[in-house]
Design an enzyme around this catalytic site. Structure first.
Site, PDB file in Angstrom:
ATOM      1  N   ARG A   2     -42.421  -1.118 -45.571  1.00 46.87           N
ATOM      2  CA  ARG A   2     -41.348  -1.753 -46.348  1.00 46.87           C
ATOM      3  C   ARG A   2     -41.356  -1.251 -47.788  1.00 46.87           C
ATOM      4  O   ARG A   2     -40.300  -1.063 -48.391  1.00 46.87           O
ATOM      5  CB  ARG A   2     -41.506  -3.281 -46.314  1.00 46.87           C
ATOM      6  CG  ARG A   2     -40.498  -3.983 -47.198  1.00 46.87           C
ATOM      7  CD  ARG A   2     -40.542  -5.482 -47.024  1.00 46.87           C
ATOM      8  NE  ARG A   2     -39.683  -6.168 -47.979  1.00 46.87           N
ATOM      9  CZ  ARG A   2     -39.612  -7.484 -48.102  1.00 46.87           C
ATOM     10  NH1 ARG A   2     -40.348  -8.255 -47.310  1.00 46.87           N
ATOM     11  NH2 ARG A   2     -38.821  -8.040 -48.994  1.00 46.87           N
TER      12      ARG A   2
ATOM     13  N   ASN B 134     -36.449  -8.306 -38.182  1.00 47.86           N
ATOM     14  CA  ASN B 134     -35.284  -7.712 -38.834  1.00 47.86           C
ATOM     15  C   ASN B 134     -35.174  -6.217 -38.550  1.00 47.86           C
ATOM     16  O   ASN B 134     -36.175  -5.584 -38.229  1.00 47.86           O
ATOM     17  CB  ASN B 134     -35.403  -7.920 -40.352  1.00 47.86           C
ATOM     18  CG  ASN B 134     -34.820  -9.251 -40.766  1.00 47.86           C
ATOM     19  OD1 ASN B 134     -33.788  -9.673 -40.259  1.00 47.86           O
ATOM     20  ND2 ASN B 134     -35.485  -9.902 -41.708  1.00 47.86           N
TER      21      ASN B 134
ATOM     22  N   CYS C  31     -31.933 -16.131 -37.868  1.00 45.17           N
ATOM     23  CA  CYS C  31     -32.075 -15.919 -39.301  1.00 45.17           C
ATOM     24  C   CYS C  31     -32.086 -17.281 -39.977  1.00 45.17           C
ATOM     25  O   CYS C  31     -31.457 -18.219 -39.494  1.00 45.17           O
ATOM     26  CB  CYS C  31     -30.900 -15.084 -39.819  1.00 45.17           C
ATOM     27  SG  CYS C  31     -30.913 -14.886 -41.603  1.00 45.17           S
TER      28      CYS C  31
ATOM     29  N   HIS D 196     -26.862 -11.426 -41.929  1.00 45.31           N
ATOM     30  CA  HIS D 196     -26.850 -11.077 -43.356  1.00 45.31           C
ATOM     31  C   HIS D 196     -25.460 -10.599 -43.795  1.00 45.31           C
ATOM     32  O   HIS D 196     -25.332  -9.863 -44.777  1.00 45.31           O
ATOM     33  CB  HIS D 196     -27.930 -10.031 -43.700  1.00 45.31           C
ATOM     34  CG  HIS D 196     -29.318 -10.584 -43.535  1.00 45.31           C
ATOM     35  ND1 HIS D 196     -30.441  -9.865 -43.810  1.00 45.31           N
ATOM     36  CD2 HIS D 196     -29.762 -11.807 -43.133  1.00 45.31           C
ATOM     37  CE1 HIS D 196     -31.527 -10.605 -43.583  1.00 45.31           C
ATOM     38  NE2 HIS D 196     -31.127 -11.794 -43.154  1.00 45.31           N
TER      39      HIS D 196
ATOM     40  N   TYR E 222     -26.451 -12.552 -48.965  1.00 46.86           N
ATOM     41  CA  TYR E 222     -26.506 -11.092 -48.869  1.00 46.86           C
ATOM     42  C   TYR E 222     -25.203 -10.416 -49.263  1.00 46.86           C
ATOM     43  O   TYR E 222     -25.186  -9.230 -49.576  1.00 46.86           O
ATOM     44  CB  TYR E 222     -26.938 -10.658 -47.450  1.00 46.86           C
ATOM     45  CG  TYR E 222     -28.437 -10.797 -47.250  1.00 46.86           C
ATOM     46  CD1 TYR E 222     -29.290  -9.735 -47.502  1.00 46.86           C
ATOM     47  CD2 TYR E 222     -28.996 -12.013 -46.854  1.00 46.86           C
ATOM     48  CE1 TYR E 222     -30.664  -9.864 -47.342  1.00 46.86           C
ATOM     49  CE2 TYR E 222     -30.372 -12.155 -46.694  1.00 46.86           C
ATOM     50  CZ  TYR E 222     -31.200 -11.076 -46.944  1.00 46.86           C
ATOM     51  OH  TYR E 222     -32.561 -11.208 -46.800  1.00 46.86           O
TER      52      TYR E 222
HETATM   53  P1  NAD Z   1     -45.816  -8.822 -41.544  1.00 44.70           P
HETATM   54  O1  NAD Z   1     -45.868  -7.577 -42.323  1.00 44.70           O
HETATM   55  O2  NAD Z   1     -46.754  -9.902 -41.880  1.00 44.70           O
HETATM   56  O3  NAD Z   1     -45.955  -8.446 -40.000  1.00 44.70           O
HETATM   57  C1  NAD Z   1     -46.207  -9.433 -39.038  1.00 44.70           C
HETATM   58  C2  NAD Z   1     -47.213  -8.916 -38.025  1.00 44.70           C
HETATM   59  O4  NAD Z   1     -46.619  -7.927 -37.196  1.00 44.70           O
HETATM   60  C3  NAD Z   1     -48.436  -8.241 -38.655  1.00 44.70           C
HETATM   61  O5  NAD Z   1     -49.581  -9.026 -38.430  1.00 44.70           O
HETATM   62  C4  NAD Z   1     -48.478  -6.887 -37.975  1.00 44.70           C
HETATM   63  O6  NAD Z   1     -49.773  -6.449 -37.690  1.00 44.70           O
HETATM   64  C5  NAD Z   1     -47.666  -7.138 -36.718  1.00 44.70           C
HETATM   65  N1  NAD Z   1     -47.170  -5.953 -36.009  1.00 44.70           N
HETATM   66  C6  NAD Z   1     -46.765  -4.770 -36.523  1.00 44.70           C
HETATM   67  N2  NAD Z   1     -46.366  -3.954 -35.522  1.00 44.70           N
HETATM   68  C7  NAD Z   1     -46.509  -4.641 -34.364  1.00 44.70           C
HETATM   69  C8  NAD Z   1     -46.274  -4.351 -33.000  1.00 44.70           C
HETATM   70  N3  NAD Z   1     -45.812  -3.169 -32.613  1.00 44.70           N
HETATM   71  N4  NAD Z   1     -46.532  -5.314 -32.080  1.00 44.70           N
HETATM   72  C9  NAD Z   1     -47.018  -6.509 -32.435  1.00 44.70           C
HETATM   73  N5  NAD Z   1     -47.267  -6.840 -33.733  1.00 44.70           N
HETATM   74  C10 NAD Z   1     -47.024  -5.922 -34.664  1.00 44.70           C
HETATM   75  O7  NAD Z   1     -44.303  -9.344 -41.552  1.00 44.70           O
HETATM   76  P2  NAD Z   1     -43.618 -10.666 -42.082  1.00 44.70           P
HETATM   77  O8  NAD Z   1     -43.338 -10.522 -43.508  1.00 44.70           O
HETATM   78  O9  NAD Z   1     -44.349 -11.843 -41.602  1.00 44.70           O
HETATM   79  O10 NAD Z   1     -42.252 -10.544 -41.305  1.00 44.70           O
HETATM   80  C11 NAD Z   1     -42.245 -10.413 -39.906  1.00 44.70           C
HETATM   81  C12 NAD Z   1     -40.882 -10.045 -39.430  1.00 44.70           C
HETATM   82  O11 NAD Z   1     -39.978 -11.120 -39.596  1.00 44.70           O
HETATM   83  C13 NAD Z   1     -40.261  -8.859 -40.178  1.00 44.70           C
HETATM   84  O12 NAD Z   1     -39.568  -8.037 -39.266  1.00 44.70           O
HETATM   85  C14 NAD Z   1     -39.307  -9.524 -41.125  1.00 44.70           C
HETATM   86  O13 NAD Z   1     -38.248  -8.707 -41.508  1.00 44.70           O
HETATM   87  C15 NAD Z   1     -38.843 -10.675 -40.293  1.00 44.70           C
HETATM   88  N6  NAD Z   1     -38.221 -11.789 -41.021  1.00 44.70           N
HETATM   89  C16 NAD Z   1     -37.050 -12.226 -40.530  1.00 44.70           C
HETATM   90  C17 NAD Z   1     -36.361 -13.238 -41.148  1.00 44.70           C
HETATM   91  C18 NAD Z   1     -35.040 -13.660 -40.584  1.00 44.70           C
HETATM   92  O14 NAD Z   1     -34.290 -14.350 -41.242  1.00 44.70           O
HETATM   93  N7  NAD Z   1     -34.707 -13.250 -39.369  1.00 44.70           N
HETATM   94  C19 NAD Z   1     -36.921 -13.862 -42.290  1.00 44.70           C
HETATM   95  C20 NAD Z   1     -38.150 -13.402 -42.763  1.00 44.70           C
HETATM   96  C21 NAD Z   1     -38.807 -12.360 -42.107  1.00 44.70           C
HETATM   97  C1  G6P Z   2     -34.549 -14.178 -45.893  1.00 40.23           C
HETATM   98  C2  G6P Z   2     -33.911 -13.496 -44.760  1.00 40.23           C
HETATM   99  C3  G6P Z   2     -34.818 -12.612 -44.024  1.00 40.23           C
HETATM  100  C4  G6P Z   2     -35.432 -11.681 -45.027  1.00 40.23           C
HETATM  101  C5  G6P Z   2     -36.381 -12.494 -45.812  1.00 40.23           C
HETATM  102  C6  G6P Z   2     -37.052 -11.676 -46.873  1.00 40.23           C
HETATM  103  O1  G6P Z   2     -33.623 -13.970 -46.864  1.00 40.23           O
HETATM  104  O2  G6P Z   2     -33.160 -14.326 -43.963  1.00 40.23           O
HETATM  105  O3  G6P Z   2     -34.172 -12.013 -42.981  1.00 40.23           O
HETATM  106  O4  G6P Z   2     -36.031 -10.593 -44.454  1.00 40.23           O
HETATM  107  O5  G6P Z   2     -35.832 -13.676 -46.304  1.00 40.23           O
HETATM  108  O6  G6P Z   2     -38.051 -12.422 -47.456  1.00 40.23           O
HETATM  109  P1  G6P Z   2     -39.271 -11.756 -48.211  1.00 40.23           P
HETATM  110  O7  G6P Z   2     -39.996 -12.914 -48.778  1.00 40.23           O
HETATM  111  O8  G6P Z   2     -40.029 -11.008 -47.161  1.00 40.23           O
HETATM  112  O9  G6P Z   2     -38.690 -10.823 -49.239  1.00 40.23           O
HETATM  113 MN    MN Z   3     -32.479 -13.207 -42.200  1.00 40.97          MN
END
Ligand code: NAD
Ligand code: G6P
Ligand code: MN
Ligand code: MN
Length: 434
Positions: free
Chosen positions: A93, A147, A169, A199, A252
């Site tokens: 990232r 995401n 989301c 988004h 967004y």
């Molecule tokens: P993070 O960097 O903590 O990753 C989470 C875990 O994924 C880590 O422990 C990592 O080792 C593991 N990982 C990496 N590749 C993998 C694989 N191939 N198989 C299984 N595990 C694997 O990430 P985070 O900040 O906790 O975010 C996790 C995900 O959620 C991201 O894709 C982020 O964009 C998403 N997210 C989505 C929303 C939403 O609104 N939809 C909001 C926040 C975060």
């Molecule tokens: C929210 C969104 C996620 C996004 C995240 C980022 O806005 O819905 O999809 O990826 O927050 O949060 P962070 O704390 O990782 O910047």
């Molecule tokens: Mn989101």
């Protein structure tokens, strides 16, 4: 009982998810929770896994957390698979955000050039997960949080041929929670109606008497950032534009409607070594969170987790799962197959819409056609997404370049191509298709 498998279990969001399941245990009795990660995530998985177990031990319920680095072992006979992983971890990232900024472009890790590359890394992994699910848990629902949530959900349906998937989301739920407060009415009194893409959605709101209160809320939105996720810089929308559209844009949309100011803010932080990109800020927050999770006395979700943009995500995830499991027909905003709810996009496109969730999945609620200003954006964005997904599956360089050229956050030209080439090199290890 119900078996839940969470892929990317080492995420700092896992305690949030556990809190949601504990709150709903009476209506959603779980028998097994499996947290799955990869070897690189082992330490995080162990720390957060122990933390999750302490949360259950402090609850009245007897649930055991299983930790695994073997996805296939975990998936066997699952009822729900939730995904929250980050291919390439936070380092990837940081590159997604820093490389574009080093050339004067926004990185934006979900819908800018960063988001395009996050999709390229993520889609192949998710398609493999789906293949495992076909074999090991063919009746399970896939609840995707990874995401870019909309694009990858579309790819799961379109290329993975897997229909039992919903993309989630936390952005819509922030509006559902804050808007009643903004109007001084009780939660549940307002009727929200969302449509668009992940988004990139808009919504309208009616009060308990059926009056449209969208305009009233938009007037407050210009000054009130309470619904804005903490990762998005608060430059206000143009009041005249909000009044004209009479829809509430999502946070967004600031990247599109105020691109100049959003870029200026991102560049300022990027050039300030004390601040850095959002990814670098998150690295610091994550360090603090994992220090807390290591504390053997901590058995509830810490306040600091609200520094992350994804707060309230468990409300969406757990509500969705509970509604499927007990056929509740709850209103949730999800990424799902359009089926005509948004007539400006194809019926087979995945859109983010208000839907009733029950045992059959999502029943999207018809929104109707958008006006030209919104329709134009929406069609550009969806078709940009489709180019990215096809490029993720085929490794077609020309198609990826098309996505870069179409994406409104990327100024087309030689610099865009250079940013793309640098990102291809930086992420080579996670892009087997290129
Ligand atoms: P993070 O960097 O903590 O990753 C989470 C875990 O994924 C880590 O422990 C990592 O080792 C593991 N990982 C990496 N590749 C993998 C694989 N191939 N198989 C299984 N595990 C694997 O990430 P985070 O900040 O906790 O975010 C996790 C995900 O959620 C991201 O894709 C982020 O964009 C998403 N997210 C989505 C929303 C939403 O609104 N939809 C909001 C926040 C975060
Ligand atoms: C929210 C969104 C996620 C996004 C995240 C980022 O806005 O819905 O999809 O990826 O927050 O949060 P962070 O704390 O990782 O910047
Ligand atoms: Mn989101
Ligand atoms: Mn900032």
């Amino acid at each position: 009982g119900i078996k839940i498998v969470t892929i990317g279990g080492g995420s700092s969001y896992t305690p949030e998810l556990m809190e949601g399941f504990i709150k709903r245990y009476e209506s959603l009795p779980l028998s097994e929770i499996w947290l799955v990660d990869i070897p690189e995530g082992r330490e995080k998985l162990e720390t957060v896994g122990k933390m999750a177990q302490r949360m259950w031990d402090a609850s009245p319920y007897d649930v055991t957390i299983h930790l695994s680095l073997d996805r296939r072992e975990a998936l066997k006979d699952a009822d729900f698979v939730t995904t929250q992983f980050r291919v390439g971890l936070l380092d990837a990232r940081i590159k997604d955000e820093r490389i574009p900024l080093s050339h004067g472009f926004l990185g934006q890790e979900t819908n800018g050039p960063g988001g395009i590359f996050k999709a390229l890394r993520t889609i192949p992994v998710l398609l493999n997960i789906v293949e495992d699910m076909k074999e090991l848990c063919p009746n399970a629902w896939l609840i995707n949080f990874t995401n870019p949530s909309g694009m990858v959900t579309d790819a799961i349906v379109r290329y993975g041929k897997w229909d039992k998937v919903l993309g989630l989301c936390n952005v819509p739920v922030n509006s559902l929670i804050n808007e009643p407060e903004m109007l001084n009415v009780k939660e549940g009194e307002l009727t929200h109606h969302f449509a668009g893409l992940n988004h990139f959605h808009w919504h309208r709101v009616k009060d308990a008497q059926g009056n449209d209160v969208t305009e009233q809320l938009n007037k407050k939105l210009v000054k009130d950032a309470s619904s804005l996720p903490s990762n998005i810089f608060d430059v206000s929308f143009f009041e005249e534009q909000l009044q004209q559209m009479n829809l509430i844009p999502c946070g967004y949309h600031k990247y599109y409607y105020r691109a100049e100011e959003m870029l200026e803010h991102a560049l300022k932080e990027y050039h300030d070594p004390e601040i850095g990109t959002r990814a670098e800020q998150v690295r610091q927050t994550e360090k603090e969170l994992f220090e807390l999770y290591k504390d053997e006395h901590l058995d509830h979700k810490p306040e600091q987790l609200s520094k992350r943009g994804g707060t309230h995500y468990s409300d969406v995830a757990c509500e969705t799962i509970a509604s499927i499991a007990s056929n509740k027909n709850t209103h949730v905003v999800v990424s799902t197959v359009n089926n005509g709810a948004v007539p400006d996009l194809a019926p087979e496109d995945v859109v983010e819409v208000s839907a009733y969730i029950n045992a059959t999945g999502a029943q999207p609620i018809a929104f109707g056609s958008l006006h030209p200003a919104e329709r134009g954006w929406l069609q550009v964005m969806k078709n940009m997404e489709l180019c990215v997904e096809a490029a993720a599956v085929t490794g077609d360089y020309g198609l990826l370049l098309q996505a870069f050229i179409i994406n409104p956050l990327i100024q087309s030209g030689e610099t865009a191509k250079q940013v793309m080439n640098e990102l291809l090199i930086a992420h080579k290890a996670y892009l087997p298709q290129f």
